[in-house]
Design a protein around this motif. Sequence first.
Motif, PDB file in Angstrom:
ATOM      1  N   ALA A   1       0.842  -1.199   0.000  1.00 30.68           N
ATOM      2  CA  ALA A   1       0.000   0.000   0.000  1.00 30.68           C
ATOM      3  C   ALA A   1       0.878   1.250   0.000  1.00 30.68           C
ATOM      4  O   ALA A   1       1.892   1.307   0.709  1.00 30.68           O
ATOM      5  N   PHE A   2       0.498   2.236  -0.803  1.00 31.12           N
ATOM      6  CA  PHE A   2       1.234   3.499  -0.826  1.00 31.12           C
ATOM      7  C   PHE A   2       1.292   4.100   0.573  1.00 31.12           C
ATOM      8  O   PHE A   2       2.292   4.725   0.950  1.00 31.12           O
ATOM      9  N   ALA A   3       0.247   3.890   1.350  1.00 29.22           N
ATOM     10  CA  ALA A   3       0.219   4.408   2.723  1.00 29.22           C
ATOM     11  C   ALA A   3       1.357   3.846   3.560  1.00 29.22           C
ATOM     12  O   ALA A   3       1.825   4.497   4.503  1.00 29.22           O
ATOM     13  N   ASP A   4       1.823   2.634   3.225  1.00 29.36           N
ATOM     14  CA  ASP A   4       2.945   2.058   3.963  1.00 29.36           C
ATOM     15  C   ASP A   4       4.230   2.839   3.705  1.00 29.36           C
ATOM     16  O   ASP A   4       5.069   2.995   4.598  1.00 29.36           O
ATOM     17  N   LEU A   5       4.419   3.333   2.471  1.00 27.50           N
ATOM     18  CA  LEU A   5       5.602   4.153   2.181  1.00 27.50           C
ATOM     19  C   LEU A   5       5.561   5.442   2.993  1.00 27.50           C
ATOM     20  O   LEU A   5       6.599   5.954   3.428  1.00 27.50           O
ATOM     21  N   LEU A   6       4.362   5.971   3.187  1.00 24.80           N
ATOM     22  CA  LEU A   6       4.217   7.229   3.926  1.00 24.80           C
ATOM     23  C   LEU A   6       4.575   7.091   5.406  1.00 24.80           C
ATOM     24  O   LEU A   6       4.760   8.092   6.103  1.00 24.80           O
ATOM     25  N   LYS A   7       4.692   5.847   5.897  1.00 27.69           N
ATOM     26  CA  LYS A   7       5.098   5.633   7.290  1.00 27.69           C
ATOM     27  C   LYS A   7       6.591   5.888   7.483  1.00 27.69           C
ATOM     28  O   LYS A   7       7.061   6.071   8.611  1.00 27.69           O
ATOM     29  N   GLY A   8       7.342   5.895   6.357  1.00 30.69           N
ATOM     30  CA  GLY A   8       8.767   6.157   6.428  1.00 30.69           C
ATOM     31  C   GLY A   8       9.532   5.055   7.143  1.00 30.69           C
ATOM     32  O   GLY A   8       9.088   3.895   7.203  1.00 30.69           O
ATOM     33  N   ASP A   9      10.686   5.418   7.712  1.00 31.27           N
ATOM     34  CA  ASP A   9      11.507   4.476   8.480  1.00 31.27           C
ATOM     35  C   ASP A   9      12.382   5.300   9.411  1.00 31.27           C
ATOM     36  O   ASP A   9      13.283   6.024   8.966  1.00 31.27           O
ATOM     37  N   ALA A  10      12.103   5.182  10.696  1.00 30.45           N
ATOM     38  CA  ALA A  10      12.808   6.005  11.687  1.00 30.45           C
ATOM     39  C   ALA A  10      14.293   5.703  11.760  1.00 30.45           C
ATOM     40  O   ALA A  10      15.083   6.509  12.268  1.00 30.45           O
ATOM     41  N   GLY A  11      14.701   4.537  11.265  1.00 32.32           N
ATOM     42  CA  GLY A  11      16.110   4.170  11.336  1.00 32.32           C
ATOM     43  C   GLY A  11      16.958   4.727  10.212  1.00 32.32           C
ATOM     44  O   GLY A  11      18.168   4.475  10.154  1.00 32.32           O
ATOM     45  N   ILE A  12      16.356   5.478   9.305  1.00 33.28           N
ATOM     46  CA  ILE A  12      17.072   6.007   8.142  1.00 33.28           C
ATOM     47  C   ILE A  12      17.395   7.483   8.344  1.00 33.28           C
ATOM     48  O   ILE A  12      16.540   8.280   8.765  1.00 33.28           O
ATOM     49  N   ASP A  13      18.638   7.850   8.037  1.00 33.53           N
ATOM     50  CA  ASP A  13      19.051   9.254   8.070  1.00 33.53           C
ATOM     51  C   ASP A  13      18.732   9.865   6.700  1.00 33.53           C
ATOM     52  O   ASP A  13      19.521   9.785   5.767  1.00 33.53           O
ATOM     53  N   VAL A  14      17.552  10.453   6.577  1.00 30.84           N
ATOM     54  CA  VAL A  14      17.096  10.983   5.291  1.00 30.84           C
ATOM     55  C   VAL A  14      17.991  12.131   4.832  1.00 30.84           C
ATOM     56  O   VAL A  14      18.282  12.274   3.635  1.00 30.84           O
ATOM     57  N   ASP A  15      18.425  12.962   5.769  1.00 22.43           N
ATOM     58  CA  ASP A  15      19.286  14.090   5.407  1.00 22.43           C
ATOM     59  C   ASP A  15      20.584  13.597   4.777  1.00 22.43           C
ATOM     60  O   ASP A  15      21.075  14.196   3.803  1.00 22.43           O
ATOM     61  N   ALA A  16      21.137  12.521   5.312  1.00 19.08           N
ATOM     62  CA  ALA A  16      22.371  11.973   4.744  1.00 19.08           C
ATOM     63  C   ALA A  16      22.128  11.441   3.336  1.00 19.08           C
ATOM     64  O   ALA A  16      22.967  11.604   2.438  1.00 19.08           O
ATOM     65  N   GLY A  17      20.965  10.810   3.135  1.00 16.73           N
ATOM     66  CA  GLY A  17      20.642  10.326   1.799  1.00 16.73           C
ATOM     67  C   GLY A  17      20.484  11.462   0.816  1.00 16.73           C
ATOM     68  O   GLY A  17      20.987  11.391  -0.326  1.00 16.73           O
ATOM     69  N   PHE A  18      19.805  12.523   1.243  1.00 19.53           N
ATOM     70  CA  PHE A  18      19.608  13.685   0.369  1.00 19.53           C
ATOM     71  C   PHE A  18      20.935  14.353   0.046  1.00 19.53           C
ATOM     72  O   PHE A  18      21.146  14.849  -1.076  1.00 19.53           O
TER      73      PHE A  18
END
Length: 604
Positions: free
Chosen positions: A179-196
Motif C-alpha cells: 500500500a502506498f500508505a505504507d511508504l508514507l510511514k517512512g523508516d525512523a532508522g534512516i538518516d534521510v538528510d544523509a541520503g539527500f
Amino acid sequence: MKRTSNFLPHAVTREDRPDGSLLLRSEYDLGPVTERTGDWLHRWAEEAPERVFLAERSGAGWREESYAATLQQVRAIAAALLARGMGADTPILIMSGNGVDHGLLSLAAQYAGVPTVPVAEQYSLIHGAHGRLRHAIELVRPKMAYVVDADQYGEALKLDALEGVEIVATRTGGADVTAFADLLKGDAGIDVDAGFAKVTPDTVAKILMTSGSTSNPKGVLTTQRMMCVNQTQLADSLPFLRARPPRIVDWLPWNHVFGGSHNFNMMLANGGSFYIDDGKPVKGLFDRTVENLSMVTGSLVFNVPMGFAMLLEALEKDAGLRQRFFEELDMIFYAGASLPQEVWSGFETMAMEIKGEVPLMTSSWGLTETAPATMIQQEPTESSGVVGVPMTGVTLKLIPDDDMRCEVRVKGPNVMPGYFEDPQKTAEAFDEEGYFITGDAMVFVDKDDINKGMRFDGRISEDFKLLTGTWVRAAGLRIEMLSTLAPLAADLVVTGQDKNEIGVMIFPNREAIEAAGFTLEEDGGALVCPQLLSDIHHRLNERAGRVSGSSTRVVRAIVLAEPPSLTDAEITAKGNLNFRKVLTRRADLLERLYDDAASGIAKL
C-alpha cells in the motif's frame, strides 16, 4: 492591439563560421541554478508552507497538498525507499497517469537519488500495448512499480516481466501489493538528510522513454542538473514567473517531458500551484476540464492546438468562465504543433475584451533529450508558429541546407549525458564538437533580423523526394493542409515518396463531418461520401490556385475509416502520428490513393 509589456526582449548574437554553419546564443547570462529539485521543495516549505503545491479532484472538491505537507510526505517516502536499499541502480517504474501520489513518489525518489521511469498509462491499460510496457521493463529492470489502482491495472501487473518487482498501489483492492500508505510511514532508522546530501547535479532523476517513432524507445538519462538548469532558463526568459507564484490547471501527461518536467517543475521551482486536470481535449472528457476550470483557473495555460480550439469554443459559451479565465492570465502556451491562426485570434479578441491587453501568446522548442526547453518566443509576436530564440546558456548550431532552412544542433547544460545503457546510440547522437544532433529543421522568420526568431520546419527525416527528384518538406506541408482541411481533418499523413504527386491520407474529425450533414460509409478501410469528397476536392482545387510547383501542390486525398492505432504503434503515447507506421500498415490504402481508377478518393 495592446500586448503585455511584461516580457524580456530578444537579444541574440550570431557567429558565422568558415564551414557555413551558424552559432546562435542569447546575450543574457544564465541565472543562478539550484542543484537539486529537493532544494526547491525545502525553499517553498519554509517560505510558503501553507500554499497549495499539488492538487487533484476528490469528490466535489480537491485534495490539496501544501508545500509543508508535501515535504513531510516526500521525506517519509524517501526514507522508505532508502530502507529498501534503493539507489541509482534500482529505478521505479510509474505505470499510472498524473496524480498527487504519483507526484509525491517522483519527488521522493529524486530526494533519495532513485531514478523514476514514468511510462504512458495506455501501455498498461490497453492489452495490445503491453509490448511497449514490456520493452520499458526489460530495458530499465525496475525494483519497484507504482499504480494508482491495483485492480484497474491488474492485467498489466501480471506480466512475467514484473516478476520479483515490488508493486505499490494507492488503492490495493484485492491484490497482494504494498500500500502506498505504507511508504508514507517512512523508516525512523534512516538518516534521510544523509541520503539527500548524496544527491548531486549529476544524479539521474528520471529515465524518460522516447516516443519510438523511428525505432524502439530509448531511455533518456535526465539529471538533476538538466531539470534545474531548464527552470532557470525558463524564468530568465519569462520574468513573470519570478514576479508572482504561477498557477496551472493542467492535463498534459507526466510521462512526457513537457508535462512532467517542464510544467511540473515550473510550479515547484517558482513556488506555484499545480492543479491536476483529469479531463482531456477529447470528446467525452473535455467536459471535465471545463468543470475543473469553473472551480480553479490558472495564471498560465498550456495545451495542444486541439485543446485550445475546444477551450475557445467553451469560453465563447460561458461569459463567467471567460471572465475568470482571463483576469489573472499571464501566458497562453501551445505545444505539439502550430496553433491555427483563427484560434490564436479568438483568444486575442477575448483577452482584449476582458483585460484590455493580450497576455504573452507563445511556444518554445525542445526535445526529451534537452530537458526540454531550448528555444522560446519570449516577446510578443503577431502570429502562431514561431519558436523563438536560444535560451540562456544554450548554443544553437545551425547547418543550412538551402537559402532559408537549417538543421539544428544544440549544446548546453540542459542537454542529456546520453541514453540509458546504449553507448552506440549515445555516440551517434552527438557530432564531433559535442553538439546534440536533433534532426529538426528551422527557418528564420526574417533572415536579416535574427531577433525575429525562428519557425520549426519539421524533421529532416520526414522529408522525401517525388519521382521527379523534387524535395517535399512534409512537416510544413502537413500543418498547412490541416488548416486547409479544417475542421474536417483531425490529422493527416502527407504521401508521395517515389510517386509523381503529393497526396494526403486523412484521419477524419467525425464530429465535425457529421455536424456538416455528411453521411459516411466505410469501403475497404476508407470513408466514402460523395459530398465529403466533393468538399475536399473543392478545397484542394482552391488551394492549388494559390500555390505553384510540385513540391507543395496536393493532388489527391483519401479519408481513413479507422483511427490511428496505439496498439500497432501508428500513434505514440504523446499523441503524435508515426507516419512511417501508418504508411506501412495501410499500404493497401496508399496504393488505392494513387490508383486513378479507384473509388473513394478526391483527385484534381
